[in-house]
Every structure is written in C-alpha cells, then in structure tokens.
Design a protein around this motif. Structure first.
Motif, short mmCIF file in Angstrom:
data_model
loop_
_atom_site.label_atom_id
_atom_site.label_comp_id
_atom_site.label_asym_id
_atom_site.label_seq_id
_atom_site.Cartn_x
_atom_site.Cartn_y
_atom_site.Cartn_z
N ILE A 15 36.99 47.81 31.55
CA ILE A 15 36.48 46.47 31.89
C ILE A 15 37.05 46.02 33.24
N PHE A 16 38.34 46.26 33.45
CA PHE A 16 39.00 45.86 34.70
C PHE A 16 38.40 46.61 35.89
N LEU A 17 38.30 47.93 35.78
CA LEU A 17 37.75 48.73 36.88
C LEU A 17 36.28 48.39 37.11
N GLY A 18 35.54 48.25 36.01
CA GLY A 18 34.12 47.91 36.12
C GLY A 18 33.91 46.55 36.75
N GLY A 19 34.80 45.60 36.43
CA GLY A 19 34.69 44.26 37.02
C GLY A 19 34.85 44.30 38.52
N PHE A 20 35.85 45.03 39.00
CA PHE A 20 36.04 45.18 40.45
C PHE A 20 34.86 45.90 41.08
N PHE A 21 34.38 46.92 40.41
CA PHE A 21 33.24 47.70 40.89
C PHE A 21 32.02 46.80 41.09
N ILE A 22 31.66 46.04 40.06
CA ILE A 22 30.47 45.19 40.12
C ILE A 22 30.65 44.05 41.10
N ALA A 23 31.82 43.40 41.06
CA ALA A 23 32.06 42.25 41.93
C ALA A 23 31.95 42.63 43.40
N ASN A 24 32.57 43.74 43.78
CA ASN A 24 32.55 44.14 45.18
C ASN A 24 31.17 44.59 45.62
N ALA A 25 30.40 45.21 44.74
CA ALA A 25 29.05 45.62 45.09
C ALA A 25 28.16 44.40 45.35
#
Length: 258
Positions: A15-25
């Motif tokens: 969830i943490f990694l995915g959150g950063f992934f989606i937010a930055n995209a």
C-alpha cells in the motif's frame, strides 16, 4: 479484517509503495504542462546546439520529468518483492485514476465561473482566472492519450526487462536490473509519448521530434544513473522492515510470478 490487513507487513508495504507510485504518476501528469530550462534552473549558461538538422536546442524539459524517477524506482522495488503482476496491477490502476482525474478536470473546467472569482486576481497579474484555469488543467488533456499509452507500455517494459535480468543474475547486481530496466522503459516512454503527441498530433517534423527525444532521454538517462544509490537505500530499509527471511520468501515468490 482491517486489523489483519494493517498488521500484515507485506500488505502495508504494498500500500505504501503503491501510494507513492500512483501519487507521483498523477502529479507528473498534472504539472507536466510547464516547460522549464534545466540549465537556468541550475544557474548554468543556457546551451544552444544543433541536432539532426534542428538548431537552437537546449535542455528545456517538462516539469513532469521531476517526479517520474520516483515512479520508475517504485516500479523496480515493487517488481522485486511483488513480481510482474504487482506492477501490472498498479500500472492499470494508475492509468484508470489518471483518466478519472482528467475527466474531473474536464468537468470542472466547463462549470460556469462566478463573475467575481474570474476577475479576483487581476491585481496579481491574472486578468482572467477561468482562462488561466482552463489553460493549466485543460492543456494536459491534449496529451492524455499519448501519455497513458507511453505510461502503460513503459511500465510493462520495465517490469519485463527487470524480471528477465533478475532471472539471469539472481539476487546479485541490483544496480544492473534496476538501472537497465529503467533506462529501457524510459526510452520506450519518451519515444512513445513524443511521437504520438508531437509528431502525429502536433505535426512537428520527424527530425525535430527525434532531437527532442534524444535531449529528454539524455536527462532521464543521467537521473537513472544518479538514482542507483537510492535503490540500495530503499532495499536496505525494506529488508530491515520485513526481516531477512520474509523478504527472501517474497523475492523468491515474485521471481516465480508469471
């Protein structure tokens, strides 16, 4: 149920990694309408060079390139511990959320502005707030198809190359699989978005688009190399968080992932 999810370290990490992934995209898509001078930002003399017959080129880049290295780093980390299916799931989800964001932008642009708001910032040099709002949020809609296509193709290329290199090298040479997969995916991303948008949509000449691709990729290539130590730092932090055995089990399962 929620307590079990929160207590599960691999789930929280995803969830943490995915959150950063989606937010930055999404951030990259929104802010990408601005073009900045890399040389002047760093306090250097602005360059002017010729490439493929195009004169007056310099390192003028979309500010969307600033958060993209984080996206590709997250891609490699997620691939390391959750496999290609983890990357594919987040990539498709991110593309859907970006499309949803631009749909909301489109609807918000076409709402009727309050008259007082439209002229509220004249003293600050913005004579028409509605026009400014449309220009900033609406401009990105011109490249959404090119951008989403490039994003999905680039992400899948990154995940595939990363996995194949890891199968050949095993756990060693993190820098090799992380850097090479990023370099290839960045090239794919840059080529796809540039030619779809600039060549087919905007009608730029083929030499000029090619020159823009080479200039942009040179920047991304450099950043990818410079980010290599960050990959090792994040790996070490995750190993400490998960514990050596659980981390090893997750990486082994990710490697077996189809």
């Amino acid at each position: 149920m929620i307590h079990n999810i929160i207590k599960d370290k691999p789930t929280k990490l995803f969830i943490f990694l995915g959150g950063f992934f989606i937010a930055n995209a999404i951030i990259a898509e929104v802010i990408g309408v601005k073009i900045f001078s890399l040389e002047e930002t760093l306090g250097w003399t602005k360059s002017s060079f010729a490439l493929l017959g195009e004169d007056g080129l310099s390192f003028d880049l979309t500010v969307g390139v600033l958060p993209w290295p984080i996206v590709f780093i997250m891609t490699d980390i997620i691939n390391e511990y959750y496999g290609v299916r983890g990357v594919r799931f987040l990539s498709v989800l991110t593309a859907i959320l970006i499309a949803f964001a631009f749909l909301v932008f489109f609807l918000s642009i076409h709402t009727a502005p309050a008259g007082w708001w439209q002229v509220s910032q004249q003293s600050k040099g913005v004579p028409d707030m509605q026009a400014a709002y449309h220009q900033i949020l609406g401009q990105g809609m011109n490249i959404i198809l090119a951008s989403l296509t490039a994003f999905l193709v680039g992400q899948l290329a990154d995940a595939t190359v990363f996995r194949r290199i890891k199968k050949l090298t095993g756990e060693k040479n993190i820098w090799m699989r992380a850097t090479l997969s990023t370099l290839i995916s960045q090239l794919v991303d840059t080529v796809v978005v540039s030619y779809i948008y600039l060549y087919f949509s905007m009608g730029f000449s083929f030499p000029r688009v090619t020159a823009i691709v080479l200039v942009g990729y040179t920047y991304k290539f450099t950043v990818a190399i410079l980010c290599t130590p960050l990959i090792y730092l994040i790996h070490n932090l995750i190993e400490k968080y998960l514990g050596h055995q659980q981390a090893a089990d997750m990486k082994a399962a990710a490697l077996r992932d189809a």
